[in-house]
Design a protein around this motif. Sequence first.
Motif, short mmCIF file in Angstrom:
data_model
loop_
_atom_site.label_atom_id
_atom_site.label_comp_id
_atom_site.label_asym_id
_atom_site.label_seq_id
_atom_site.Cartn_x
_atom_site.Cartn_y
_atom_site.Cartn_z
N LEU A 102 4.66 -21.24 -11.32
CA LEU A 102 4.77 -21.13 -9.86
C LEU A 102 4.28 -22.41 -9.18
O LEU A 102 4.92 -22.92 -8.26
CB LEU A 102 3.96 -19.93 -9.36
N LYS A 132 1.17 -19.28 2.42
CA LYS A 132 1.73 -18.00 1.99
C LYS A 132 3.25 -18.10 1.88
O LYS A 132 3.85 -17.60 0.94
CB LYS A 132 1.36 -16.92 3.03
N VAL A 135 4.23 -20.03 -1.23
CA VAL A 135 4.16 -19.18 -2.42
C VAL A 135 5.39 -18.29 -2.47
O VAL A 135 6.06 -18.17 -3.49
CB VAL A 135 2.88 -18.31 -2.39
N TYR A 136 5.71 -17.71 -1.34
CA TYR A 136 6.83 -16.78 -1.29
C TYR A 136 8.15 -17.49 -1.58
O TYR A 136 8.96 -17.04 -2.41
CB TYR A 136 6.87 -16.11 0.10
N TYR A 139 8.43 -18.37 -5.19
CA TYR A 139 8.71 -17.20 -6.02
C TYR A 139 10.18 -16.82 -5.92
O TYR A 139 10.82 -16.48 -6.92
CB TYR A 139 7.82 -16.03 -5.60
N ASN A 152 2.90 -16.92 -13.70
CA ASN A 152 1.54 -17.41 -13.93
C ASN A 152 1.34 -18.04 -15.31
O ASN A 152 0.23 -18.38 -15.69
CB ASN A 152 0.53 -16.28 -13.73
N TYR B 393 -1.40 -15.80 -9.15
CA TYR B 393 -0.77 -15.09 -8.04
C TYR B 393 -0.18 -13.80 -8.56
O TYR B 393 0.37 -13.77 -9.66
CB TYR B 393 0.35 -15.93 -7.43
N THR B 394 -0.31 -12.72 -7.80
CA THR B 394 0.28 -11.48 -8.25
C THR B 394 1.45 -11.11 -7.34
O THR B 394 1.38 -11.27 -6.13
CB THR B 394 -0.74 -10.34 -8.25
N PHE B 395 2.52 -10.65 -7.95
CA PHE B 395 3.70 -10.25 -7.21
C PHE B 395 4.10 -8.86 -7.65
O PHE B 395 3.96 -8.49 -8.80
CB PHE B 395 4.86 -11.20 -7.50
N LYS B 396 4.61 -8.11 -6.70
CA LYS B 396 5.20 -6.83 -7.08
C LYS B 396 6.65 -7.07 -7.47
O LYS B 396 7.18 -8.13 -7.24
CB LYS B 396 5.08 -5.86 -5.91
N GLN B 402 11.11 -7.24 0.68
CA GLN B 402 10.78 -8.64 0.41
C GLN B 402 9.42 -9.06 0.98
O GLN B 402 8.69 -9.78 0.34
CB GLN B 402 11.85 -9.52 1.03
N LYS B 405 6.22 -8.54 -1.09
CA LYS B 405 6.20 -8.97 -2.47
C LYS B 405 4.93 -9.72 -2.84
O LYS B 405 4.51 -9.73 -3.97
CB LYS B 405 7.40 -9.85 -2.76
N ILE B 406 4.32 -10.35 -1.87
CA ILE B 406 3.15 -11.14 -2.21
C ILE B 406 1.87 -10.38 -1.90
O ILE B 406 1.60 -10.04 -0.77
CB ILE B 406 3.13 -12.45 -1.41
N HIS B 408 -2.30 -10.78 -2.25
CA HIS B 408 -3.12 -11.99 -2.25
C HIS B 408 -3.52 -12.38 -3.65
O HIS B 408 -3.85 -11.53 -4.46
CB HIS B 408 -4.35 -11.79 -1.39
#
Lengths: 263, 412
Positions: A102, A132, A135-136, A139, A152, B393-396, B402, B405-406, B408
């Motif tokens: 990422l 933020k 990051v989005y 992704y 990750n 980073y954790t994502f669903k 949308q 999805k993030i 924290h």
Amino acid sequence: MEPILNVKNLTMKFGGLKALDDVSIAIEKGQIAALIGPNGAGKTTFFNCITGIYDPSMGDVQITPPGKSTQSLRGLKPNYVTERGVARTFQNIRLFHGMTVLENVMIGRHCRLSSGIIKAMLRPPSQREEEKKAVYDSYEILEKIGLDKYVNEMAVNLSYGAQRRLEIARAMATEPFLLLLDEPAAGMNPKETKELDDLILWLRDNENLTILLIEHDMKLVMSLSDRIHVVDYGKKIAEGNPQEIKANPEVIKAYLGEESDDA
Amino acid sequence: MPIKQQLKQSLIIAFWFMILTFPIMVIKVNTIQNIIVFRWFNLLWVGILTFFASLVWNYFLRRTEAGKKKDFEDDTPLIHRLLQNDRFRRPFLGLVAAFFIAYPFIFPMYHTSIMISALVYVMLGLGLNIVVGLAGLLDLGYVAFYAVGAYAYALLNLHFGLSFWVVLPLSALLGTLFGVLLGYPVLRLRGDYLAIVTLGFGEIIRIVLENWDEFSNGPRGIADIPAPTFFGHQFNQDNTMIYIYFIVIALVLMTIFFVHRLENSKIGRAWIALRDDEIACQAMGIDKFKTKLTAFALGATWAAMGGVIFAAKTSYINPMSFTIWESITILCVVVIGGMGSAIGVIAGALVLILLPEYLRAVAEYRMLVFGALQVIVMVFKPDGLIKSVRKVYTFKTSQEPQQEKIAHGTHT
């Protein structure tokens, strides 16, 4: 209409050696163009001259980004070339091995983010919001390229094919209109090559990209390309669609001669 | 390796050491009677000890290598796992805080004084970590900025009567300025060349301070540098030490706070990218020169603030405090602690600065033990005591809307 990339009389000398000799190539918007030639023909040098890693000895590199006027890239540092919308991948994979997948893509977002040092230290809402979003966005790109399950993972732990795709993802993150791929299929197995083929077509059709690729896999080049440019010993020897190139005697002599069975 | 071969190897090593240490361990000249005494028993001891030490060494070496071959899953350092676990995080940090708050009241002044030095090195280490650990620029002249800070306080106080609290932010700015000034010409170089040029710059600053008598008082240094005051109130000697201790703690916390934020920001990522691959980094739209310069300047900022504390604590400075060895020590803190890892650098500074003080018990072997420990760390933990861990980073899954999805990312 102006070509999206217009390289005029490009010459690159290293001491007495002319790695590129008066090469002119024009690429139209929405094309998938290929640059082929035997090893050492000057293909990667050509990329390096466009992207500012080398400063060409003579000639000019002009781009016409969609909706903007024509401008020259000559003499610009690599980071400014990227900022103007020309992204590239590397022949010998150059990922940031100390970072996660990422974060590698987030590096590509760098030139599209505005927060500076002070903001990074104080983290006002605008910086948090931007971070933020970075990051989005990153992704989302990984999802499109099909690498989202590795977010990750350290980049260095990926398989070879996945690393090549990550390089494309990273280049995509810089929001280019022109993508230069340096041997994207090198080291891939047939299945991965097929997936790459689909990916490149998808990039052109859905992301409105113009693509110039260097490739040795003739099957891939012939099936993908709208237009093929052939260089040998630093000189451009031919240009045309796949059929014309296959039939061109000079190309066969220089390059396809030994490999005509595969092609 | 089969056991027979291991024994053979250890025997050879033992034999080699016996020859090597023969002149110092066996031969002794009795100068009174003018005779030479051969202490053959020592030879035997050296042989036996080396034999077993080599067996143990090999055992651990093989274990480390076997550990590397296992999957990558569980190589997160213990302390990171503690900090990531919500149940342990608070009690753990609470304990650490309690220890550091109680420290100057429990231990005698001498220990507080040593702890202040160690904490100054934590600051220096975290600053240099930006330059060496994150941006990958080998800087051997880091001590120059430390000197800038120390002399800034001493001189501004001497000539203009400026107080500690005025000079502290000023010196930070001055450090940044010097970082830019020195960085500008040298950052075109890289790797070994950069190391040599920065080493030269560090020495230039020291030599200027030593020889420009009118400016810096030369090798005699500057004495009577006042300690910091508390809203105009001057503490007595012991309380001043405690006061400085808490100032350093606050500055270290501030450093950790800012460095951590920088690390996980746009600029921090650019530093790491620059360290990993310069060409790819530029191709991603990062201005190489600007990024290097910010790393160099920010690193210098913390060094200068460390210098102010140093001057205030010792109340006397001279150029001898800012030799190349100081740079090397700070570099050791970063490398042994763990390049790019803030927690590692803190651990490195505490171990490297406190250990020699407490090793005074073994007096003349102090430096020997210290050196051996450094070698051992580098052999068995080449990434440093506590290696760096990247933010997770954790994502669903993408089926969900949308925007959500993030989640924290957990901070590391």
